[in-house]
Design a protein around this motif. Structure first.
Motif, PDB file in Angstrom:
ATOM      1  N   ASN A   3      -4.335 -13.716  21.146  1.00  0.00           N
ATOM      2  CA  ASN A   3      -3.854 -13.087  19.942  1.00  0.00           C
ATOM      3  C   ASN A   3      -2.252 -13.290  19.964  1.00  0.00           C
ATOM      4  O   ASN A   3      -1.486 -13.474  20.855  1.00  0.00           O
ATOM      5  N   SER A   4      -1.674 -13.709  18.438  1.00  0.00           N
ATOM      6  CA  SER A   4      -0.237 -13.852  18.365  1.00  0.00           C
ATOM      7  C   SER A   4       0.091 -13.206  16.887  1.00  0.00           C
ATOM      8  O   SER A   4      -0.872 -13.058  16.303  1.00  0.00           O
ATOM      9  N   GLN A   5       1.403 -12.984  17.183  1.00  0.00           N
ATOM     10  CA  GLN A   5       1.861 -12.533  15.939  1.00  0.00           C
ATOM     11  C   GLN A   5       1.959 -13.232  14.755  1.00  0.00           C
ATOM     12  O   GLN A   5       2.461 -14.433  14.678  1.00  0.00           O
ATOM     13  N   PRO A   6       1.453 -12.947  13.304  1.00  0.00           N
ATOM     14  CA  PRO A   6       1.546 -13.859  12.434  1.00  0.00           C
ATOM     15  C   PRO A   6       3.033 -13.969  11.788  1.00  0.00           C
ATOM     16  O   PRO A   6       3.763 -12.848  11.932  1.00  0.00           O
ATOM     17  N   LEU A   7       3.438 -14.783  11.200  1.00  0.00           N
ATOM     18  CA  LEU A   7       4.708 -15.004  10.584  1.00  0.00           C
ATOM     19  C   LEU A   7       4.859 -14.640   9.241  1.00  0.00           C
ATOM     20  O   LEU A   7       5.923 -13.825   8.883  1.00  0.00           O
ATOM     21  N   ASN A   8       3.955 -14.456   8.615  1.00  0.00           N
ATOM     22  CA  ASN A   8       3.841 -13.814   7.235  1.00  0.00           C
ATOM     23  C   ASN A   8       2.993 -12.541   7.244  1.00  0.00           C
ATOM     24  O   ASN A   8       1.842 -12.518   7.423  1.00  0.00           O
ATOM     25  N   PRO A   9       3.660 -11.519   6.893  1.00  0.00           N
ATOM     26  CA  PRO A   9       2.939 -10.114   6.609  1.00  0.00           C
ATOM     27  C   PRO A   9       1.804 -10.132   5.968  1.00  0.00           C
ATOM     28  O   PRO A   9       0.523  -9.524   6.369  1.00  0.00           O
ATOM     29  N   ASN A  10       1.729 -10.890   4.797  1.00  0.00           N
ATOM     30  CA  ASN A  10       0.372 -11.113   4.080  1.00  0.00           C
ATOM     31  C   ASN A  10      -0.671 -11.579   4.795  1.00  0.00           C
ATOM     32  O   ASN A  10      -1.724 -11.714   4.020  1.00  0.00           O
ATOM     33  N   ASP A  11      -0.301 -12.462   5.608  1.00  0.00           N
ATOM     34  CA  ASP A  11      -1.559 -12.922   6.481  1.00  0.00           C
ATOM     35  C   ASP A  11      -2.554 -11.942   7.091  1.00  0.00           C
ATOM     36  O   ASP A  11      -3.717 -12.194   7.293  1.00  0.00           O
ATOM     37  N   VAL A  12      -2.027 -10.635   7.227  1.00  0.00           N
ATOM     38  CA  VAL A  12      -2.849  -9.550   7.723  1.00  0.00           C
ATOM     39  C   VAL A  12      -2.948  -8.445   6.499  1.00  0.00           C
ATOM     40  O   VAL A  12      -3.134  -7.108   6.951  1.00  0.00           O
ATOM     41  N   TRP A  13      -2.930  -8.709   5.293  1.00  0.00           N
ATOM     42  CA  TRP A  13      -2.732  -7.844   4.194  1.00  0.00           C
ATOM     43  C   TRP A  13      -4.149  -7.082   4.243  1.00  0.00           C
ATOM     44  O   TRP A  13      -5.094  -7.401   4.306  1.00  0.00           O
ATOM     45  N   ASN A  14      -4.048  -5.708   4.214  1.00  0.00           N
ATOM     46  CA  ASN A  14      -5.319  -4.837   3.911  1.00  0.00           C
ATOM     47  C   ASN A  14      -4.717  -3.760   3.050  1.00  0.00           C
ATOM     48  O   ASN A  14      -3.789  -3.520   2.751  1.00  0.00           O
ATOM     49  N   TYR A  15      -5.867  -3.233   2.421  1.00  0.00           N
ATOM     50  CA  TYR A  15      -5.694  -2.050   1.213  1.00  0.00           C
ATOM     51  C   TYR A  15      -4.965  -0.978   1.757  1.00  0.00           C
ATOM     52  O   TYR A  15      -3.914  -0.212   0.823  1.00  0.00           O
ATOM     53  N   GLU A  16      -4.987  -0.430   3.124  1.00  0.00           N
ATOM     54  CA  GLU A  16      -4.441   0.364   3.295  1.00  0.00           C
ATOM     55  C   GLU A  16      -2.934   0.346   4.009  1.00  0.00           C
ATOM     56  O   GLU A  16      -2.169   1.262   4.338  1.00  0.00           O
ATOM     57  N   GLY A  17      -2.851  -0.820   4.411  1.00  0.00           N
ATOM     58  CA  GLY A  17      -1.437  -1.259   5.128  1.00  0.00           C
ATOM     59  C   GLY A  17      -1.509  -0.810   6.376  1.00  0.00           C
ATOM     60  O   GLY A  17      -0.412  -0.470   7.138  1.00  0.00           O
ATOM     61  N   ASN A  18      -2.699  -1.198   7.290  1.00  0.00           N
ATOM     62  CA  ASN A  18      -2.629  -0.917   8.589  1.00  0.00           C
ATOM     63  C   ASN A  18      -2.572  -2.149   9.598  1.00  0.00           C
ATOM     64  O   ASN A  18      -2.785  -3.314   9.089  1.00  0.00           O
ATOM     65  N   GLY A  19      -1.793  -2.056  10.759  1.00  0.00           N
ATOM     66  CA  GLY A  19      -1.821  -2.895  11.613  1.00  0.00           C
ATOM     67  C   GLY A  19      -1.035  -4.182  11.159  1.00  0.00           C
ATOM     68  O   GLY A  19      -1.567  -5.259  11.523  1.00  0.00           O
ATOM     69  N   VAL A  20       0.014  -4.060  10.596  1.00  0.00           N
ATOM     70  CA  VAL A  20       0.834  -5.422   9.893  1.00  0.00           C
ATOM     71  C   VAL A  20       1.689  -5.687  11.100  1.00  0.00           C
ATOM     72  O   VAL A  20       2.820  -4.872  11.187  1.00  0.00           O
ATOM     73  N   ASN A  21       1.351  -6.805  11.878  1.00  0.00           N
ATOM     74  CA  ASN A  21       2.180  -6.903  13.057  1.00  0.00           C
ATOM     75  C   ASN A  21       2.766  -8.064  12.975  1.00  0.00           C
ATOM     76  O   ASN A  21       3.184  -9.060  13.790  1.00  0.00           O
ATOM     77  N   ALA A  22       3.512  -8.726  11.802  1.00  0.00           N
ATOM     78  CA  ALA A  22       4.105  -9.763  11.502  1.00  0.00           C
ATOM     79  C   ALA A  22       5.394  -9.916  12.413  1.00  0.00           C
ATOM     80  O   ALA A  22       6.189  -8.931  12.656  1.00  0.00           O
TER      81      ALA A  22
ATOM     82  N   PRO B  60       0.723  -1.277  -0.132  1.00  0.00           N
ATOM     83  CA  PRO B  60      -0.065  -0.050   0.091  1.00  0.00           C
ATOM     84  C   PRO B  60       0.847   1.066   0.012  1.00  0.00           C
ATOM     85  O   PRO B  60       1.919   1.396   0.421  1.00  0.00           O
ATOM     86  N   ILE B  61       0.300   2.411  -0.672  1.00  0.00           N
ATOM     87  CA  ILE B  61       1.048   3.469  -0.797  1.00  0.00           C
ATOM     88  C   ILE B  61       0.764   4.646   0.506  1.00  0.00           C
ATOM     89  O   ILE B  61      -0.378   4.872   0.538  1.00  0.00           O
ATOM     90  N   TYR B  62       1.807   4.921   1.101  1.00  0.00           N
ATOM     91  CA  TYR B  62       1.755   5.771   2.102  1.00  0.00           C
ATOM     92  C   TYR B  62       2.623   5.684   2.844  1.00  0.00           C
ATOM     93  O   TYR B  62       4.126   5.427   2.213  1.00  0.00           O
ATOM     94  N   VAL B  63       3.136   6.407   4.057  1.00  0.00           N
ATOM     95  CA  VAL B  63       4.527   6.212   4.716  1.00  0.00           C
ATOM     96  C   VAL B  63       4.908   4.890   4.816  1.00  0.00           C
ATOM     97  O   VAL B  63       4.238   4.044   5.323  1.00  0.00           O
ATOM     98  N   PRO B  64       6.089   4.572   4.125  1.00  0.00           N
ATOM     99  CA  PRO B  64       6.676   3.149   4.134  1.00  0.00           C
ATOM    100  C   PRO B  64       7.264   2.657   5.388  1.00  0.00           C
ATOM    101  O   PRO B  64       8.352   2.306   5.555  1.00  0.00           O
ATOM    102  N   TRP B  65       6.575   2.540   6.423  1.00  0.00           N
ATOM    103  CA  TRP B  65       6.749   2.055   7.532  1.00  0.00           C
ATOM    104  C   TRP B  65       7.358   0.459   7.615  1.00  0.00           C
ATOM    105  O   TRP B  65       6.785  -0.232   6.722  1.00  0.00           O
ATOM    106  N   PHE B  66       8.443   0.203   8.353  1.00  0.00           N
ATOM    107  CA  PHE B  66       8.736  -1.217   8.464  1.00  0.00           C
ATOM    108  C   PHE B  66       8.056  -1.425  10.168  1.00  0.00           C
ATOM    109  O   PHE B  66       6.921  -1.445  10.394  1.00  0.00           O
TER     110      PHE B  66
END
Length: 488
Positions: free
Chosen positions: A399-418, A169-175
């Motif tokens: 709750n636990s962290q996913p290993l694959n970031p795309n497991d929580v993919w969303n259009y705006e790229g919010n809350g990606v807690n891999a 997703p396009i916005y601030v490119p946070w890691f």
């Protein structure tokens, strides 16, 4: 990125394409200009194709104002110029401070939507109005004279992990770096609302900041709302200090809202007004941003509580270009932090083989504050070779962290807690260059060109060594509180 590859070229030239690495070529291929003519873009595309790396057409991020966010880019190698400007303006947490219980003032992440208002604390007031019986303007000095509370609060941007997604997703490119923990001093919000007399038809509380700008084509002040019940929670506060001194201008001086369990967008800075509403707020930053959406047409659901997450202090020495770490063989204690907006952290696991095997880390509570991160530590015996270190947290809500970031993919790229990944190269001799003054350069890669060391030693160098980067001294960490009156 393999650190043994040459550094990326700063601009698109034939020499840069040949020697700059595939990632630079992809980036260059996606940005035509007078400085990078189309023929060079074709060369870059060919270079990328020859590299064997995946290549997809680039999303065109326009340099002019738009009314919609550009769609996610299929090319994770590319960061557009507008995103780069956002990244320079909004810096992340310095991960080498992940062993500290409280984040130093200049190390905390920063997200600014519009221009920073230049405000004075003198004669500053906050308006409370809307669906209340007793609307009023409250002077800052009166707010500061009320009951003072202190909160060790871990703040995290909703865009955490966005750059890890594919498509991105396009916005601030946070890691993993939009985080930080300050000790805030302020007063609870709930008594102020109750004294104002909330009317029976009230449903939300709207918080308006002094920062005004344009987003998605709409001019507006930055405003966020929350349900009445959430605004009345005891931990929600109005803060005027961080780490025992007045808020920095970019962090909301002279007054900001703090909502400990939610992502950072809820903690409105430069607080101007509090308005009680009898219907849900429909503002830009409420309904068109900060949503978990599947696609552009999905209205989505609001981003609220922080998902369980964790980070580690990378061990050893940083490679400047790739962020890989160089470590000498030996016994280490790897340390980091974990947090969640849904409940206390119950477990953190550590892996030294990219998640194939895990072992539990030792947890240490740093504060009685339920919304402060906890510290974790795990032993690691580093042997020569290449490794990927990972950490994964679990909370009391299951709750636990996913290993694959795309497991929580969303259009705006919010809350990606891999779960975080840190690449490490272990080889003998790492860490010896800094033992002398002047330093004694050494080759950590076979391709390195090592400059000569100047003759002679500086006899006035410090007598004792500082802690070696990445090593952790196993000692209790105390979190100092500000004075009881809320001031240093």
């Amino acid at each position: 990125m393999d650190p043994s590859q040459p550094a990326r070229a700063p601009s698109l030239t034939r020499r840069g394409i040949l020697f700059g690495g595939a990632a630079a070529s992809v980036a260059a291929a996606c940005s035509t200009s007078e400085e990078s003519p189309a023929e060079d873009v074709s060369i870059a595309s060919a270079a990328v194709a020859h590299s064997g790396l995946p290549f997809a057409p680039c999303t065109d991020v326009p340099p002019t104002p738009v009314c919609e966010r550009p769609p996610p880019t299929p090319n994770s190698y590319v960061t557009s110029a507008p995103e780069a400007l956002l990244a320079f303006r909004n810096h992340g947490f310095l991960m080498e401070f992940a062993n500290q219980p409280v984040t130093p003032l200049g190390v905390h992440y920063l997200l600014i939507h519009f221009d920073v208002p230049q405000l004075s604390a003198e004669n500053y007031t906050v308006a409370i109005g809307g669906r209340v019986r007793r609307p009023r303007q409250i002077p800052l000095r009166e707010i500061m004279s009320r009951k003072v509370v202190q909160s060790l609060h871990t703040m995290e941007c909703a865009g955490t992990g966005r750059h890890l997604l594919t498509p991105r997703p396009i916005y601030v490119p946070w890691f993993k770096n939009p985080i930080g923990t300050y000790r805030y001093v302020g007063t609870p919000l709930a008594p102020l609302l109750r004294e104002a007399g909330i009317l029976d038809d009230a449903v939300e509380v709207l918080f308006t900041g002094w920062d005004v700008g344009v987003d998605l084509g709409v001019e507006h002040a930055f405003e966020r709302s929350m349900p009445i019940a959430d605004a009345l929670r005891p931990e929600v506060m109005l803060a005027w200090e961080a780490n025992c001194q007045p808020l920095l201008p970019q962090h909301g001086f002279p007054l900001r809202l703090i909502v400990p369990s939610w992502y950072g967008m809820a903690s409105v800075k430069w607080l101007r007004a509090i308005t009680v509403l009898d219907e849900p707020f429909q503002g830009v930053e409420q309904t068109r941003a900060y949503r978990y959406r599947r696609d552009a047409d999905d209205p989505g659901v609001p981003v609220r509580e922080k998902r369980v997450n964790s980070v580690m202090k990378p061990p050893g020495l940083r490679d400047l270009q790739s962020a890989y770490r160089f470590v000498a063989p030996g016994a280490y204690v790897v340390e980091g932090k974990a947090w969640s907006g849904f409940g206390p952290i119950t477990r953190v696991d550590f892996s030294a083989d990219d998640g194939r095997t895990w072992r539990p880390a030792r947890l240490q509570r740093l504060s009685e504050d339920p919304f402060a991160w906890v510290s974790w530590r795990a032993p690691w015996k580093a042997e020569p070779g290449r490794f990927v270190l990972r950490c994964r947290a679990f909370d009391s809500a299951g709750n636990s962290q996913p290993l694959n970031p795309n497991d929580v993919w969303n259009y705006e790229g919010n809350g990606v807690n891999a779960a975080m990944r840190v690449h490490v190269i272990v080889e003998p001799g790492v860490g010896t260059a800094g033992l002398t003054v002047p330093s004694t350069p050494r080759a950590d890669l076979a391709c390195a060109i090592v400059p000569p060391r100047p003759d002679g030693d500086n006899e006035n160098r410090p007598a004792s060594r500082q802690r070696f980067p990445g090593l952790v001294i196993d000692e209790d960490q105390d979190v100092d509180r500000c004075a009881s009156d809320g001031h240093p």
